[in-house]
Write a protein that holds these residues in place. Structure first.
Motif, PDB file in Angstrom:
ATOM      1  N   ILE A  29       0.905  -1.102   0.020  1.00  0.00           N
ATOM      2  CA  ILE A  29      -0.030  -0.078   0.001  1.00  0.00           C
ATOM      3  C   ILE A  29       0.951   1.121   0.122  1.00  0.00           C
ATOM      4  O   ILE A  29       1.989   1.286   0.641  1.00  0.00           O
ATOM      5  CB  ILE A  29      -1.025   0.042   1.184  1.00  0.00           C
ATOM      6  CG1 ILE A  29      -1.483  -1.296   1.148  1.00  0.00           C
ATOM      7  CG2 ILE A  29      -1.825   1.390   1.360  1.00  0.00           C
ATOM      8  CD1 ILE A  29      -2.610  -1.284   2.505  1.00  0.00           C
ATOM      9  N   GLY A  30       0.580   2.349  -0.806  1.00  0.00           N
ATOM     10  CA  GLY A  30       1.549   3.277  -1.005  1.00  0.00           C
ATOM     11  C   GLY A  30       2.680   2.893  -1.857  1.00  0.00           C
ATOM     12  O   GLY A  30       3.892   3.476  -1.674  1.00  0.00           O
ATOM     13  N   GLY A  31       2.353   2.138  -2.887  1.00  0.00           N
ATOM     14  CA  GLY A  31       3.536   1.491  -3.636  1.00  0.00           C
ATOM     15  C   GLY A  31       4.124   2.361  -4.589  1.00  0.00           C
ATOM     16  O   GLY A  31       5.061   1.731  -5.242  1.00  0.00           O
ATOM     17  N   TYR A  32       3.654   3.534  -4.805  1.00  0.00           N
ATOM     18  CA  TYR A  32       4.155   4.495  -5.889  1.00  0.00           C
ATOM     19  C   TYR A  32       5.032   5.905  -5.314  1.00  0.00           C
ATOM     20  O   TYR A  32       5.501   6.313  -5.769  1.00  0.00           O
ATOM     21  CB  TYR A  32       3.199   4.770  -6.932  1.00  0.00           C
ATOM     22  CG  TYR A  32       2.730   3.511  -7.330  1.00  0.00           C
ATOM     23  CD1 TYR A  32       3.398   2.865  -8.448  1.00  0.00           C
ATOM     24  CD2 TYR A  32       1.623   2.953  -6.863  1.00  0.00           C
ATOM     25  CE1 TYR A  32       2.751   1.573  -8.981  1.00  0.00           C
ATOM     26  CE2 TYR A  32       1.214   1.563  -7.331  1.00  0.00           C
ATOM     27  CZ  TYR A  32       1.847   1.014  -8.543  1.00  0.00           C
ATOM     28  OH  TYR A  32       1.334   0.009  -9.093  1.00  0.00           O
ATOM     29  N   GLY A  33       5.081   5.602  -3.922  1.00  0.00           N
ATOM     30  CA  GLY A  33       5.828   6.666  -3.268  1.00  0.00           C
ATOM     31  C   GLY A  33       7.429   6.358  -3.022  1.00  0.00           C
ATOM     32  O   GLY A  33       7.746   5.239  -3.791  1.00  0.00           O
ATOM     33  N   GLN A  34       8.184   7.229  -2.463  1.00  0.00           N
ATOM     34  CA  GLN A  34       9.421   6.631  -2.456  1.00  0.00           C
ATOM     35  C   GLN A  34       9.755   5.449  -2.006  1.00  0.00           C
ATOM     36  O   GLN A  34      10.312   4.523  -2.519  1.00  0.00           O
ATOM     37  CB  GLN A  34      10.253   7.558  -1.700  1.00  0.00           C
ATOM     38  CG  GLN A  34      10.085   9.123  -1.832  1.00  0.00           C
ATOM     39  CD  GLN A  34      10.848   9.969  -0.779  1.00  0.00           C
ATOM     40  OE1 GLN A  34      11.966  10.549  -1.203  1.00  0.00           O
ATOM     41  NE2 GLN A  34      10.369  10.368   0.339  1.00  0.00           N
TER      42      GLN A  34
ATOM     43  N   GLU B  31       7.478   6.929  -8.107  1.00  0.00           N
ATOM     44  CA  GLU B  31       7.471   6.798  -9.484  1.00  0.00           C
ATOM     45  C   GLU B  31       6.319   7.779  -9.839  1.00  0.00           C
ATOM     46  O   GLU B  31       6.185   8.091 -10.920  1.00  0.00           O
ATOM     47  CB  GLU B  31       6.903   5.323  -9.719  1.00  0.00           C
ATOM     48  CG  GLU B  31       6.707   5.029 -11.182  1.00  0.00           C
ATOM     49  CD  GLU B  31       6.303   3.571 -11.652  1.00  0.00           C
ATOM     50  OE1 GLU B  31       6.951   2.566 -10.699  1.00  0.00           O
ATOM     51  OE2 GLU B  31       5.639   3.257 -12.372  1.00  0.00           O
ATOM     52  N   HIS B  32       5.522   7.926  -8.744  1.00  0.00           N
ATOM     53  CA  HIS B  32       4.207   8.798  -9.131  1.00  0.00           C
ATOM     54  C   HIS B  32       4.478  10.066  -8.784  1.00  0.00           C
ATOM     55  O   HIS B  32       3.352  11.016  -8.661  1.00  0.00           O
ATOM     56  CB  HIS B  32       2.974   8.199  -8.433  1.00  0.00           C
ATOM     57  CG  HIS B  32       2.382   7.217  -9.387  1.00  0.00           C
ATOM     58  ND1 HIS B  32       1.189   6.454  -8.702  1.00  0.00           N
ATOM     59  CD2 HIS B  32       2.722   6.389 -10.434  1.00  0.00           C
ATOM     60  CE1 HIS B  32       0.748   5.833  -9.740  1.00  0.00           C
ATOM     61  NE2 HIS B  32       1.830   5.482 -10.593  1.00  0.00           N
ATOM     62  N   ARG B  33       5.650  10.590  -8.559  1.00  0.00           N
ATOM     63  CA  ARG B  33       5.676  12.061  -7.940  1.00  0.00           C
ATOM     64  C   ARG B  33       7.160  12.650  -8.547  1.00  0.00           C
ATOM     65  O   ARG B  33       7.902  12.095  -8.632  1.00  0.00           O
ATOM     66  CB  ARG B  33       5.924  11.941  -6.714  1.00  0.00           C
ATOM     67  CG  ARG B  33       5.271  13.001  -5.957  1.00  0.00           C
ATOM     68  CD  ARG B  33       5.197  12.795  -4.385  1.00  0.00           C
ATOM     69  NE  ARG B  33       6.137  11.796  -3.767  1.00  0.00           N
ATOM     70  CZ  ARG B  33       6.726  12.189  -2.726  1.00  0.00           C
ATOM     71  NH1 ARG B  33       6.651  13.457  -2.168  1.00  0.00           N
ATOM     72  NH2 ARG B  33       7.692  11.346  -2.317  1.00  0.00           N
ATOM     73  N   ASP B  34       6.707  13.826  -9.039  1.00  0.00           N
ATOM     74  CA  ASP B  34       7.778  14.745  -9.629  1.00  0.00           C
ATOM     75  C   ASP B  34       8.546  15.433  -8.522  1.00  0.00           C
ATOM     76  O   ASP B  34       9.675  16.005  -8.673  1.00  0.00           O
ATOM     77  CB  ASP B  34       7.218  15.823 -10.417  1.00  0.00           C
ATOM     78  CG  ASP B  34       6.429  15.279 -11.689  1.00  0.00           C
ATOM     79  OD1 ASP B  34       6.742  13.857 -11.880  1.00  0.00           O
ATOM     80  OD2 ASP B  34       5.571  15.797 -12.222  1.00  0.00           O
ATOM     81  N   LYS B  35       8.008  15.263  -7.091  1.00  0.00           N
ATOM     82  CA  LYS B  35       8.858  16.262  -6.106  1.00  0.00           C
ATOM     83  C   LYS B  35      10.370  15.760  -6.041  1.00  0.00           C
ATOM     84  O   LYS B  35      10.580  14.609  -5.648  1.00  0.00           O
ATOM     85  CB  LYS B  35       7.938  16.072  -4.854  1.00  0.00           C
ATOM     86  CG  LYS B  35       8.291  16.812  -3.977  1.00  0.00           C
ATOM     87  CD  LYS B  35       7.517  16.797  -2.522  1.00  0.00           C
ATOM     88  CE  LYS B  35       8.106  17.582  -1.429  1.00  0.00           C
ATOM     89  NZ  LYS B  35       7.921  16.968  -0.344  1.00  0.00           N
TER      90      LYS B  35
ATOM     91  N   ASP C 241      18.321  16.123  -4.424  1.00  0.00           N
ATOM     92  CA  ASP C 241      18.016  16.612  -5.775  1.00  0.00           C
ATOM     93  C   ASP C 241      17.920  18.193  -5.789  1.00  0.00           C
ATOM     94  O   ASP C 241      18.471  18.989  -6.545  1.00  0.00           O
ATOM     95  CB  ASP C 241      16.775  16.084  -6.349  1.00  0.00           C
ATOM     96  CG  ASP C 241      16.840  14.714  -6.812  1.00  0.00           C
ATOM     97  OD1 ASP C 241      17.802  14.254  -7.067  1.00  0.00           O
ATOM     98  OD2 ASP C 241      15.575  14.070  -6.946  1.00  0.00           O
ATOM     99  N   ARG C 242      17.435  18.767  -4.573  1.00  0.00           N
ATOM    100  CA  ARG C 242      17.227  20.065  -4.519  1.00  0.00           C
ATOM    101  C   ARG C 242      18.488  20.689  -4.151  1.00  0.00           C
ATOM    102  O   ARG C 242      18.782  21.833  -5.102  1.00  0.00           O
ATOM    103  CB  ARG C 242      16.026  20.308  -3.348  1.00  0.00           C
ATOM    104  CG  ARG C 242      14.646  20.126  -3.867  1.00  0.00           C
ATOM    105  CD  ARG C 242      13.598  20.762  -2.826  1.00  0.00           C
ATOM    106  NE  ARG C 242      13.768  20.638  -1.402  1.00  0.00           N
ATOM    107  CZ  ARG C 242      13.373  19.591  -0.845  1.00  0.00           C
ATOM    108  NH1 ARG C 242      12.736  18.811  -1.253  1.00  0.00           N
ATOM    109  NH2 ARG C 242      13.579  19.570   0.596  1.00  0.00           N
ATOM    110  N   VAL C 243      19.111  20.354  -3.319  1.00  0.00           N
ATOM    111  CA  VAL C 243      20.426  21.013  -2.891  1.00  0.00           C
ATOM    112  C   VAL C 243      21.375  20.899  -3.990  1.00  0.00           C
ATOM    113  O   VAL C 243      22.173  21.828  -4.305  1.00  0.00           O
ATOM    114  CB  VAL C 243      21.139  20.510  -1.620  1.00  0.00           C
ATOM    115  CG1 VAL C 243      20.341  20.973  -0.316  1.00  0.00           C
ATOM    116  CG2 VAL C 243      21.554  19.077  -1.634  1.00  0.00           C
ATOM    117  N   VAL C 244      21.360  19.880  -4.749  1.00  0.00           N
ATOM    118  CA  VAL C 244      22.579  19.765  -5.926  1.00  0.00           C
ATOM    119  C   VAL C 244      21.977  20.529  -7.032  1.00  0.00           C
ATOM    120  O   VAL C 244      22.888  21.248  -7.529  1.00  0.00           O
ATOM    121  CB  VAL C 244      22.522  18.086  -6.367  1.00  0.00           C
ATOM    122  CG1 VAL C 244      23.100  18.240  -7.527  1.00  0.00           C
ATOM    123  CG2 VAL C 244      23.347  17.355  -5.058  1.00  0.00           C
ATOM    124  N   ALA C 245      20.552  20.625  -7.205  1.00  0.00           N
ATOM    125  CA  ALA C 245      20.288  21.564  -8.383  1.00  0.00           C
ATOM    126  C   ALA C 245      20.670  23.023  -7.963  1.00  0.00           C
ATOM    127  O   ALA C 245      21.112  23.825  -8.772  1.00  0.00           O
ATOM    128  CB  ALA C 245      18.974  21.259  -8.507  1.00  0.00           C
TER     129      ALA C 245
END
Ligand SMILES: NC(=O)c1ccc[n+]([C@@H]2O[C@H](COP(=O)([O-])OP(=O)(O)OC[C@H]3O[C@@H](n4cnc5c(N)ncnc54)[C@H](OP(=O)(O)O)[C@@H]3O)[C@@H](O)[C@H]2O)c1
Length: 300
Positions: free
Chosen positions: A8-13, A155-159, A164-168
């Protein structure tokens, strides 16, 4: 691992990491529009349809600031729905893994928290997760696993993740200001997924902490992520401005995993979490799914 795993919640991190890494397991991961844990009828249907041997609940309402504004919803998802899942697991004779959080602690400790330390939630999110833990622990064959600072590829989230944020931002020449005072146990979802599988195979039910080894400040973590990503800039020590209405968070929430280690299950040190996360990012989409028996069900 025999029988169906209902994820359940299989498409989050974390759910994505489990689907990718539990190779050979018979995983069914219904999308949220088929299985919503706030909807008892959809839960009942899923149990009747799949008759799982193991249920893994990665679903949560964990936007900490929104939970503060919407405590009823926080309790509905993080506590009452977990209680209902616990009952269904008992009814269908399924083992149950559900995930909790370092935020059940208040952060006043001077060493990593163990499972026997007293909880003191500072926010509605933390209180709802602690209530969910209590409900789950009333079940028979249940693993309640606290983790911290999870980062992975959902898989289901662009966040983007913290990394990613600090490197970008650093790569774009922006100043990256991070507090050296907030210490935690940031954990790569892939390593956590591996540990959960090993734990679920032991039959040693109970409460566990599962995080990448080694307390680290978010400042040092960001500096190492930037270094490993090949960015020459460094973060700047400082505090982010406090947003009005933001929920309180523990300053220190590193977790001690000795109990898990006694079962022979160890997560790697935090620097290797960053390394494996960055390496996974380089794998072409779909390439990791080749030998996992994953079925994404459709509504009955
Ligand atoms: N992320 C962290 O830093 C952190 C730290 C400590 C503990 N945890 C715990 O670790 C677990 C996994 O976290 P994560 O980072 O993998 O979260 P995530 O990426 O946000 O994934 C959660 C998944 O649950 C789904 N979901 C939410 N509400 C649902 C509902 N009512 N019914 C069915 N599915 C629902 C979400 O679907 P949508 O995509 O449709 O919203 C999402 O796919 C959670 O229990 C969380 O509290 C996380």
């Amino acid at each position: 691992m025999g029988g169906i795993v209902l994820l359940i919640g299989g498409y989050g991190q974390l759910g994505t990491a489990i689907r990718r890494r539990w190779t050979g397991a018979q995983i069914v991961a219904p999308p949220r529009d088929e299985l919503d844990i706030e909807n008892g009828e959809s839960v009942r249907r899923a149990f009747e349809r799949y008759r799982p041997a193991l249920v893994v609940n990665c679903a949560a309402f964990h936007d900490v600031d929104r939970c503060e504004r919407e405590p009823e919803r926080a309790f509905a998802v993080n506590a009452y729905a977990v209680r209902a899942l616990t009952h269904r697991c008992a009814e269908f004779d399924a083992a149950f893994v559900t995930i909790s959080t370092d935020y059940v602690f208040d952060g006043r400790a001077a060493r990593p928290y163990t499972e026997s330390d007293a909880e003191h939630p500072l926010s509605a999110y933390a209180a709802s997760k602690l209530a969910g833990e209590a409900a789950a622990r009333m079940g028979g064959r249940v693993y309640v696993v606290r983790t911290c600072g999870v980062y992975g590829h959902a898989e289901h989230r662009d966040k983007p993740s913290f990394i990613d944020r600090v490197v970008a931002r650093a790569a774009a020449g922006e100043r990256v200001t991070i507090s050296p005072e907030i210490v935690a146990s940031p954990t790569f979802a892939g390593h956590l997924a591996d540990a959960l599988r090993s734990l679920a195979e032991t039959g040693n039910y109970g409460l566990y902490h599962a995080v990448n080894e080694g307390p680290v400040s978010w400042f040092d973590f960001a500096a190492e992520a930037m270094r490993q990503a090949g960015v020459s800039a460094k973060p700047v020590p400082g505090s982010a401005p406090v947003r009005s209405g933001a929920a309180a968070r523990p300053q220190y929430s590193a977790l001690d995993c000795t109990k898990l280690a006694r079962l022979g299950i160890r997560l790697r040190i935090w620097q290797e979490g960053i390394r494996d996360y960055l390496a996974e990012r380089a794998v072409p989409a779909g390439g990791l799914f080749l030998d996992a028996e994953v079925s994404r069900s459709s509504a009955p």
